[in-house]
Design an enzyme around this catalytic site. Structure first.
Site, short mmCIF file in Angstrom:
data_model
loop_
_atom_site.label_atom_id
_atom_site.label_comp_id
_atom_site.label_asym_id
_atom_site.label_seq_id
_atom_site.Cartn_x
_atom_site.Cartn_y
_atom_site.Cartn_z
NE ARG A 199 -3.16 0.16 3.18
CZ ARG A 199 -2.59 0.44 4.37
NH1 ARG A 199 -1.97 1.58 4.55
NH2 ARG A 199 -2.65 -0.44 5.35
CE1 TYR A 221 -15.16 10.64 -16.62
CE2 TYR A 221 -14.77 11.02 -14.29
CZ TYR A 221 -15.14 10.18 -15.33
OH TYR A 221 -15.47 8.88 -15.05
CG ASP A 257 -8.39 15.30 -16.41
OD1 ASP A 257 -7.69 14.64 -17.18
OD2 ASP A 257 -9.46 14.88 -15.92
CE LYS A 277 -11.34 6.90 -18.97
NZ LYS A 277 -11.65 8.24 -18.47
#
Ligand SMILES: *Cc1c(COP(=O)(O)O)cnc(C)c1O
Length: 372
Positions: free
Chosen positions: A47, A99, A171, A196
């Protein structure tokens, strides 16, 4: 080194233990340490960090020209990690066209935390300036924006924000670092949905933040990721790295095909408007041409007649698949208003296209028959 070379080589050193040229996937959740917790090779628990993720982060930082990158379980986990670090009372400005997940976060999740999030027309620096207040802490940019492909001027807005002591996040999912490098234009942080184009094969969810400086902000977000656990699985880090290696080659093809499709659609009588920043008719084409190397594989199109005619076109395509997401090898189409939940904001006649790597003529033939 040039981005094409970095995409192939950054974080790609042969494995020190075996000489393997393809990177190993380290799935181990835990790493042996000494009796008092002494680290053997810098790792302790997955983690916090792992070797496969380290390679991906090195590659992303190099490609964006940043000082450090943090990989996340998804693009939304990356956005949340950044927003969750803002103090109560802070204001965030975000683009009107963005988005949809960011908009929902801004409406539902930020106000209960005492944060104020306001949508601004980011294509208009005067509107952004007017929206700044002494409490504004973060200006969020997304260019080209999803789904209307709006373009904002990263350099001008970064200067404006910094003059007011406001940090800038951008972004860069639609453009990728191959087409646009927001940090070089003045942004402080770049965000990606690696799901993406970076992954590029529609098979690995992931997100990332790339920071201009490895400062206290970077450390705080890394600490937050470690403690809140929105980390990328090693296998997804590996898939994303694998995708990244061919990003420049894929993207060149995406851009070429998108141009062909955009030009075809722009000349079609049933089309009301094509939103693709590479067209000279795009309202911010000049800014896009200045800050991008090419215009990307995403476009949206507004069909004359309204919602029903747009839906009829989406129902008639054969090669394009009706599906959400973008940036994979296969072409996708989506009526955004239908998938935006109870209060859709996209124009009802808008279809978003992720133009894939098929032959452009086949894509155009498909759209021609669907529009007939
Ligand atoms: C998909 C997307 C996101 C969200 O990323 P996930 O990986 O789906 O969580 C954020 N911004 C843009 C522009 C996107 O297309």
């Amino acid at each position: 080194m040039r981005p094409e070379t970095l995409a192939v080589h950054a974080g790609a050193e042969p494995d020190a233990a075996t000489g393997a040229v393809a990177p190993p996937i380290h799935l181990s959740t835990t790493f042996a340490h000494g009796p008092a917790g002494e680290r053997v090779a810098g790792f302790e628990y997955v983690r916090e960090g792992n070797p496969t993720q380290d390679r991906l982060e090195a590659a992303l930082a190099a490609l964006e020209g940043g000082a450090g990158a943090l990989a996340f379980a998804s693009g939304m986990a990356a956005i949340s990690a950044l927003l969750d670090g803002l103090p109560a009372g802070a204001e965030v400005l975000y683009p009107q066209d963005c988005y949809s997940g960011l908009r929902v976060l801004a409406h539902e999740f930020l106000p209960p935390r005492g944060l104020v999030a306001r949508a601004v027309d980011a294509t208009d620096p005067a509107a952004v300036r007017a929206a700044l207040t002494p409490a504004t802490r973060l200006l969020w940019l997304e260019t080209p924006s999803n789904p209307q492909l709006r373009i904002c001027d990263i350099a001008a807005l970064s200067t404006l924000a910094h003059d007011h002591g406001v940090a800038v996040a951008c972004d860069n999912t639609f453009a990728t670092p191959l087409l646009q490098r927001p940090l070089a234009l003045g942004a402080d942080v770049v965000m990606h949905s690696t799901t993406k184009y970076l992954g590029g094969h529609s098979d690995a969810l992931g997100g990332a933040l790339v920071f201009a400086r490895r400062d206290a902000w970077f450390d705080a977000v890394a600490h937050r990721r470690h403690l809140t656990g929105g980390v990328l699985a090693p296998f997804n880090a590996w898939l994303t790295l694998r995708g990244l290696r061919s990003l420049p080659a894929r993207l060149a093809w995406h851009c070429r095909n998108a141009r062909a499709v955009a030009e075809f659609l722009a000349g079609h009588p049933r089309v009301e408007a094509v939103h693709w920043p590479g067209l000279a008719t795009h309202p911010n084409h000049a800014i896009a041409a200045r800050q991008m190397r090419d215009f990307g594989g995403m476009l949206s199109v507004r069909i004359r007649g309204g919602r029903d005619t747009a839906l009829a076109v989406a129902a008639k395509v054969r090669l394009f698949t009706n599906a959400t997401s973008l940036g994979g090898c296969e072409s996708l189409i989506e009526h955004r208003a239908s998938v935006e939940g109870p209060n859709p904001v996209s124009p009802p006649n808008l279809l978003r296209l992720s133009v894939g790597l098929e032959h452009a003529d086949d894509l155009i033939d498909d759209l021609r028959q669907a529009l007939a």
